[in-house]
Design an enzyme around this catalytic site. Sequence first.
Site, PDB file in Angstrom:
ATOM      1  N   SER A 136      31.430  73.940  15.449  1.00 29.76           N
ATOM      2  CA  SER A 136      31.186  75.119  16.276  1.00 29.76           C
ATOM      3  C   SER A 136      29.759  75.151  16.807  1.00 29.76           C
ATOM      4  O   SER A 136      29.455  75.934  17.704  1.00 29.76           O
ATOM      5  CB  SER A 136      31.438  76.397  15.468  1.00 29.76           C
ATOM      6  OG  SER A 136      30.560  76.465  14.355  1.00 29.76           O
ATOM      7  N   HIS A 157      37.755  72.907  18.841  1.00 31.61           N
ATOM      8  CA  HIS A 157      37.163  74.038  18.123  1.00 31.61           C
ATOM      9  C   HIS A 157      38.171  75.172  17.985  1.00 31.61           C
ATOM     10  O   HIS A 157      38.430  75.930  18.920  1.00 31.61           O
ATOM     11  CB  HIS A 157      35.910  74.531  18.855  1.00 31.61           C
ATOM     12  CG  HIS A 157      35.234  75.668  18.162  1.00 31.61           C
ATOM     13  ND1 HIS A 157      34.603  76.680  18.834  1.00 31.61           N
ATOM     14  CD2 HIS A 157      35.102  75.952  16.826  1.00 31.61           C
ATOM     15  CE1 HIS A 157      34.120  77.547  17.953  1.00 31.61           C
ATOM     16  NE2 HIS A 157      34.414  77.128  16.733  1.00 31.61           N
ATOM     17  N   GLU A 169      38.982  75.650  21.870  1.00 32.56           N
ATOM     18  CA  GLU A 169      38.094  75.058  22.874  1.00 32.56           C
ATOM     19  C   GLU A 169      38.214  73.535  22.785  1.00 32.56           C
ATOM     20  O   GLU A 169      37.948  72.954  21.735  1.00 32.56           O
ATOM     21  CB  GLU A 169      36.649  75.484  22.637  1.00 32.56           C
ATOM     22  CG  GLU A 169      36.402  76.962  22.884  1.00 32.56           C
ATOM     23  CD  GLU A 169      34.984  77.388  22.571  1.00 32.56           C
ATOM     24  OE1 GLU A 169      34.426  78.211  23.314  1.00 32.56           O
ATOM     25  OE2 GLU A 169      34.424  76.899  21.566  1.00 32.56           O
ATOM     26  N   ASN A 207      30.589  80.761  21.793  1.00 28.96           N
ATOM     27  CA  ASN A 207      29.350  80.984  21.056  1.00 28.96           C
ATOM     28  C   ASN A 207      28.119  80.964  21.954  1.00 28.96           C
ATOM     29  O   ASN A 207      27.047  81.411  21.542  1.00 28.96           O
ATOM     30  CB  ASN A 207      29.204  79.943  19.949  1.00 28.96           C
ATOM     31  CG  ASN A 207      30.021  80.302  18.732  1.00 28.96           C
ATOM     32  OD1 ASN A 207      30.261  81.479  18.457  1.00 28.96           O
ATOM     33  ND2 ASN A 207      30.489  79.304  18.010  1.00 28.96           N
TER      34      ASN A 207
END
Length: 528
Positions: A136, A157, A169, A207
């Site tokens: 991540s 991810h 992802e 993120n």
Amino acid sequence: MTANVTTDDIVDDVHAIDPSRTVAVVGTGTMGQGIAQVALVAGHPVRLYDSAPGRAEEAVAALAARLDRLVEKGRMDRTERDAAAARLHAAADLTELADAALVVEAIVEHLPVKQQLFAELEKIVSDDTLLATNTSSLSVTAIAGGLRLPGRFVGLHFFNPAPLLPLVEVVSGFATDAPAATRAYETAKRWGKTPVRCADTPGFIVNRIARPFYAEALRVYEEGAADPATIDAALRECGGFRMGPFELTDLIGQDVNEAVTRSVWDSFHQDPKFTPSLAQRRLVESARLGRKSGHGWFPYGEGAAAPAPHTAPHTAPHTAPPASVVVQGELYQAAPLARLFEESGVPVTYEEDAVPGYPGWIELPSGTRLFLADGTAADDAEMPVIHFDLALDFATCERIVLAPAATVDERSLREAIGLFQAAGKKVSVIRDIPGMIVARTVAMLADFAFDAASRAVADADDIDTAMRLGVNYPRGPLAWGEELGAGWVLETLSNLHEEYPTGRYAPSQALRRRVAAEQAAAGEEASA
């Protein structure tokens, strides 16, 4: 960086990995078990490996128990459960993964450890095996950097808990081959997930773009404008977010959230837009990590009760609505408020625009003006002003947040509170701060998204999909920015940048260009 996320050169015969082929998962923590469950339920034989002796066997037993719970809840029948359990095996050695069509790594977030693992795997698996990392925060490109065949390496991810959250992802490193990324994408899709493509940049999509949701709340707290419970309530009940940032980071773990923030900040060479919070650092240092430690921003455990948000008491006549109000000009996204005031019995008079094309205001009998937050401080105005915060939907939001200038007298503030209470809203009053809470957060989220799209981190649809599904945002930040208007986002950030000239709020080049293009198009249309 961006060439690997386009689809123009992807061959047509790339399909999902056949369910008859083995999927291997290395790492048997919560995420590793979750990914294994997803692949298992999708019909694959699954092998679990962990470097710690006995951990793989424990994970197999834990997954069998999860399957039993699915049967109990009616989500799987007993025959399917038994067939899935028969396909699940623990591997005592990496060599037992040799026939896997896909190996997904979910081990410690430490670059040298991941690099060593994949160097060993590459000696074992066949050349057509797809290798994937669930990282991540680390660079997919860096993890694959030493491989003989980095083109078959991707990021996959998943979000925790992997069996429940739909988003995946699919990250293309600098050397990832387009067919490998497509195979990973189609496999995740076949597993019932919603995959999105993105380039290998710090934080990927979620993120990266989500940083302001946490950072702006922490900034408001650090400036003493409001307490955590009130900030959370504003973003939930006014902004429409599922959880507030303080309760959400308590759930994630303060150490985990702060580590991701610091990793993204470092990866962007300490860009001020990603600066971590000192208040959060102190929380981590004090071992108040959230739910898992029994205390974070809020207390947990038996008998613990989180503080309530500051809400103005509804005590007429002290907060009775004004006898009437004037709506001066166009309220734009706040326009539904005028109708709510009328329906509550407060007479509304509508006046022409004082400055055509600019947002209007609500005026109380005292002359105090109520403006939608725009990135300035209420105290900057030459007359008594109360700012009210942005809402996802002013017609249906539960709460309104007010920030009065120091020049606003107590009677006018009480009338403003009473006005919104009469319209059915709970009211919180915070200290005057530029951009308030929701407005500055949404403006930053929209700009981060505009910037990511312009840099081809991902396309616009994937960005909005990722933010809605990955972190449960009520609206994709690009769609939200479009609805508010790129001009509003630019003006709000420009005002914040003037208030805080550190670069944190400097509007992105992508946003500036978008507004310039819209203005040029509007000019051409007007002259046609």
